[in-house]
Design a protein around this motif. Structure first.
Motif, short mmCIF file in Angstrom:
data_model
loop_
_atom_site.label_atom_id
_atom_site.label_comp_id
_atom_site.label_asym_id
_atom_site.label_seq_id
_atom_site.Cartn_x
_atom_site.Cartn_y
_atom_site.Cartn_z
N VAL A 218 13.50 18.13 -37.13
CA VAL A 218 12.98 18.13 -35.76
C VAL A 218 14.01 17.53 -34.82
CG1 VAL A 218 11.21 17.20 -34.23
CG2 VAL A 218 10.59 18.01 -36.52
N VAL A 219 14.26 18.21 -33.70
CA VAL A 219 15.15 17.72 -32.66
C VAL A 219 14.47 17.93 -31.31
CG1 VAL A 219 17.29 18.15 -33.92
CG2 VAL A 219 16.33 19.94 -32.43
N PRO A 220 14.88 17.17 -30.29
CA PRO A 220 14.41 17.47 -28.93
C PRO A 220 15.04 18.78 -28.46
CG PRO A 220 16.07 15.74 -28.88
CD PRO A 220 15.78 16.01 -30.32
N GLN A 221 14.25 19.82 -28.40
CA GLN A 221 14.80 21.17 -28.28
C GLN A 221 15.56 21.39 -26.98
OE1 GLN A 221 11.56 23.90 -28.96
NE2 GLN A 221 11.53 23.51 -31.15
N ARG A 222 15.02 20.96 -25.86
CA ARG A 222 15.68 21.22 -24.58
C ARG A 222 16.98 20.44 -24.46
NH1 ARG A 222 10.31 21.60 -23.98
NH2 ARG A 222 9.44 23.27 -22.67
N THR A 223 16.94 19.19 -24.89
CA THR A 223 18.14 18.36 -24.81
C THR A 223 19.24 18.90 -25.72
OG1 THR A 223 16.76 16.43 -24.35
CG2 THR A 223 19.03 16.02 -25.05
N THR A 224 18.86 19.23 -26.94
CA THR A 224 19.83 19.76 -27.90
C THR A 224 20.45 21.04 -27.39
OG1 THR A 224 18.57 18.78 -29.73
CG2 THR A 224 20.16 20.51 -30.28
N ALA A 225 19.63 21.95 -26.88
CA ALA A 225 20.14 23.23 -26.38
C ALA A 225 21.03 23.04 -25.16
CB ALA A 225 18.97 24.16 -26.05
N PHE A 226 20.66 22.12 -24.29
CA PHE A 226 21.45 21.90 -23.08
C PHE A 226 22.83 21.36 -23.42
CE2 PHE A 226 22.79 19.41 -19.37
CZ PHE A 226 22.73 20.40 -18.39
N LEU A 227 22.90 20.35 -24.28
CA LEU A 227 24.19 19.78 -24.66
C LEU A 227 25.04 20.80 -25.41
CD1 LEU A 227 23.04 16.21 -25.74
CD2 LEU A 227 24.45 16.78 -23.75
N ASP A 228 24.39 21.62 -26.23
CA ASP A 228 25.13 22.65 -26.95
C ASP A 228 25.67 23.70 -25.99
OD1 ASP A 228 25.89 23.77 -29.63
OD2 ASP A 228 24.70 25.45 -28.90
N ASP A 229 24.85 24.05 -25.00
CA ASP A 229 25.27 25.03 -24.00
C ASP A 229 26.46 24.52 -23.19
OD1 ASP A 229 25.13 27.40 -22.52
OD2 ASP A 229 23.86 26.49 -21.01
N LEU A 230 26.49 23.21 -22.94
CA LEU A 230 27.62 22.61 -22.22
C LEU A 230 28.87 22.50 -23.08
CD1 LEU A 230 26.02 19.62 -20.24
CD2 LEU A 230 26.73 21.83 -19.34
N GLY A 231 28.70 22.64 -24.39
CA GLY A 231 29.84 22.49 -25.28
C GLY A 231 30.23 21.05 -25.52
N VAL A 232 29.31 20.13 -25.39
CA VAL A 232 29.61 18.71 -25.60
C VAL A 232 29.70 18.45 -27.10
CG1 VAL A 232 28.82 16.34 -25.26
CG2 VAL A 232 28.47 18.04 -23.46
N ARG A 233 30.81 17.88 -27.52
CA ARG A 233 31.07 17.60 -28.93
C ARG A 233 31.72 16.23 -29.07
NH1 ARG A 233 28.59 21.63 -28.68
NH2 ARG A 233 29.02 23.70 -29.59
N VAL A 234 31.68 15.70 -30.28
CA VAL A 234 32.43 14.49 -30.60
C VAL A 234 33.48 14.88 -31.63
CG1 VAL A 234 32.34 12.18 -31.59
CG2 VAL A 234 30.50 12.97 -30.10
N ILE A 235 34.74 14.60 -31.32
CA ILE A 235 35.84 14.96 -32.21
C ILE A 235 36.60 13.71 -32.62
CG2 ILE A 235 36.08 17.23 -31.13
CD1 ILE A 235 38.63 16.13 -29.76
N ASP A 236 37.42 13.86 -33.66
CA ASP A 236 38.27 12.77 -34.12
C ASP A 236 39.62 12.90 -33.42
OD1 ASP A 236 39.68 10.83 -35.39
OD2 ASP A 236 39.56 11.72 -37.40
N ASP A 237 39.86 12.03 -32.46
CA ASP A 237 41.13 12.01 -31.73
C ASP A 237 41.79 10.65 -31.94
OD1 ASP A 237 43.18 12.89 -30.14
OD2 ASP A 237 42.18 12.35 -28.25
N GLY A 238 41.81 10.23 -33.20
CA GLY A 238 42.24 8.88 -33.53
C GLY A 238 41.08 7.91 -33.48
N ALA A 239 40.05 8.29 -32.75
CA ALA A 239 38.79 7.57 -32.65
C ALA A 239 37.76 8.59 -32.19
CB ALA A 239 38.89 6.41 -31.66
N PRO A 240 36.47 8.35 -32.45
CA PRO A 240 35.47 9.30 -31.97
C PRO A 240 35.56 9.49 -30.46
CG PRO A 240 34.50 7.74 -33.52
CD PRO A 240 35.88 7.24 -33.22
N THR A 241 35.71 10.74 -30.04
CA THR A 241 35.92 11.04 -28.62
C THR A 241 34.98 12.15 -28.20
OG1 THR A 241 38.26 10.45 -28.84
CG2 THR A 241 37.62 11.74 -26.91
N VAL A 242 34.33 11.96 -27.07
CA VAL A 242 33.41 12.98 -26.53
C VAL A 242 34.23 13.97 -25.71
CG1 VAL A 242 31.33 13.43 -25.19
CG2 VAL A 242 31.57 11.26 -26.42
N VAL A 243 34.08 15.24 -26.02
CA VAL A 243 34.79 16.28 -25.28
C VAL A 243 33.81 17.37 -24.90
CG1 VAL A 243 36.97 15.82 -26.46
CG2 VAL A 243 35.41 17.57 -27.37
#
Length: 249
Positions: A218-243
Motif C-alpha cells: 500500500v502506498v499513498p497513490q496520488r503522492t506516489t504518482a505525482f512524484l513519479d510523474d515529476l521524475g523525482v529520484r534519489v541517486i548515489d552521487d557520492g551521497a544520496p542525492t535528490v534529482v
C-alpha cells in the motif's frame, strides 16, 4: 471511534511546502504535491474506522484572495468515497500548537468525543492500519504518538487534554511526551514513519514509496504518482542525492 482531524493549509502556490520548493520543485508543483498528500491522508482516514474532520485555516491566516475553506473542501470532497461523512471546520488559534489544542480540547470536552488525533497532510505514509492501531492504543493510553525523523511527529492522539501551549516545540515527540507525563497520562507509540516537509525528507520518502510500490504494498497513490510523474529520484552521487530525471509534460 477516534476523530482524526487533518489540519490543512490551502494548497496554493507559494504558501505550502516552502522548505521543499526551490530548484527541484517550483511553487506551483509544491502546491500540487501538498494537495496530493492532503487527499491521500484524508482517504486513509476515511478508509479506517475513524471519523474525518478537516480543519482549514482562517481567512486572516492565508494569502489575500484565497478562500481557505473552498481551497480545501473542493478537492477533498472530490477524492472521498463518502464525502457526506467528512466534517469541515475552521481552525482557531494563532499558532499550530494552539490550533491543535483548541480542536482537541473542544472535541473532548464539548462534543464528548472519546479520542482525538491530530495529523497534517505531510504525514504521507499514514494509512488505515496505523490509524486503527492508534485507536486501539488510545483505549488504554491517554496519549499516542507517531514519531518521525528529527524529533517530529506524524500522529498525535489524545484521550484527555494536555497543556498545549508550545507543545509542538522541537523535538515535538519529546515535548508532547513530557506534557502527557505532566498531566499524569500514559503514553504509547506507533512505529516511526517519515513526514514530507523538506527536501531532505525526500531522501527517505521517495525511495520508500518506490520500493513499496514495486513490492505491491500500500502506498499513498496520488503522492506516489505525482512524484513519479515529476521524475523525482534519489541517486548515489557520492551521497544520496535528490534529482529530477524528467521534465513534467
Amino acid at each position: 471511534m477516534t476523530t482524526v482531524t487533518v489540519l490543512a493549509d490551502p494548497p496554493v502556490s507559494g504558501f505550502v511546502l516552502q522548505d521543499l520548493a526551490g530548484d527541484l520543485l517550483d511553487d506551483d508543483e509544491a502546491a500540487e504535491l501538498y494537495e496530493a498528500m492532503l487527499l491521500d491522508v484524508c482517504r486513509a482516514v476515511e478508509s479506517s474506522g475513524a471519523e474525518l474532520l478537516v480543519n482549514y485555516r482562517p481567512s486572516e491566516q492565508v494569502p489575500d484572495g484565497v478562500d481557505p475553506e473552498a481551497a480545501v473542501r473542493e478537492p477533498v470532497m472530490d477524492a472521498l468515497d463518502s464525502p457526506s461523512n467528512a466534517r469541515f471546520e475552521v481552525q482557531v488559534g494563532s499558532t499550530f500548537a494552539g490550533r491543535v489544542g483548541n480542536t482537541v480540547t473542544h472535541l473532548l470536552d464539548r462534543e464528548d468525543v472519546a479520542t482525538v488525533a491530530a495529523v497534517e497532510p505531510t504525514a504521507v505514509l499514514l494509512n488505515r492500519q496505523l490509524i486503527d492501531s492508534a485507536a486501539m492504543k488510545l483505549r488504554s493510553s491517554g496519549v499516542v504518538l507517531g514519531p518521525a525523523d528529527g524529533g517530529r511527529v506524524y500522529y498525535a492522539g489524545f484521550g484527555d487534554p494536555i497543556d498545549f501551549e508550545d507543545s509542538y516545540a522541537i523535538p515535538t515527540v519529546e515535548t508532547l511526551g513530557e506534557r502527557a507525563a505532566d498531566a499524569g497520562l500514559d503514553v504509547d507509540f506507533l512505529p516511526s514513519n517519515p513526514v514530507l516537509e523538506t527536501r531532505a525528507d525526500l531522501k527517505t520518502v521517495v525511495p520508500l514509496l518506490r520500493a513499496r510500490n514495486r513490492a505491491g504494498r500500500v502506498v499513498p497513490q496520488r503522492t506516489t504518482a505525482f512524484l513519479d510523474d515529476l521524475g523525482v529520484r534519489v541517486i548515489d552521487d557520492g551521497a544520496p542525492t535528490v534529482v529530477r530525471e524528467t521534465d513534467r509534460s
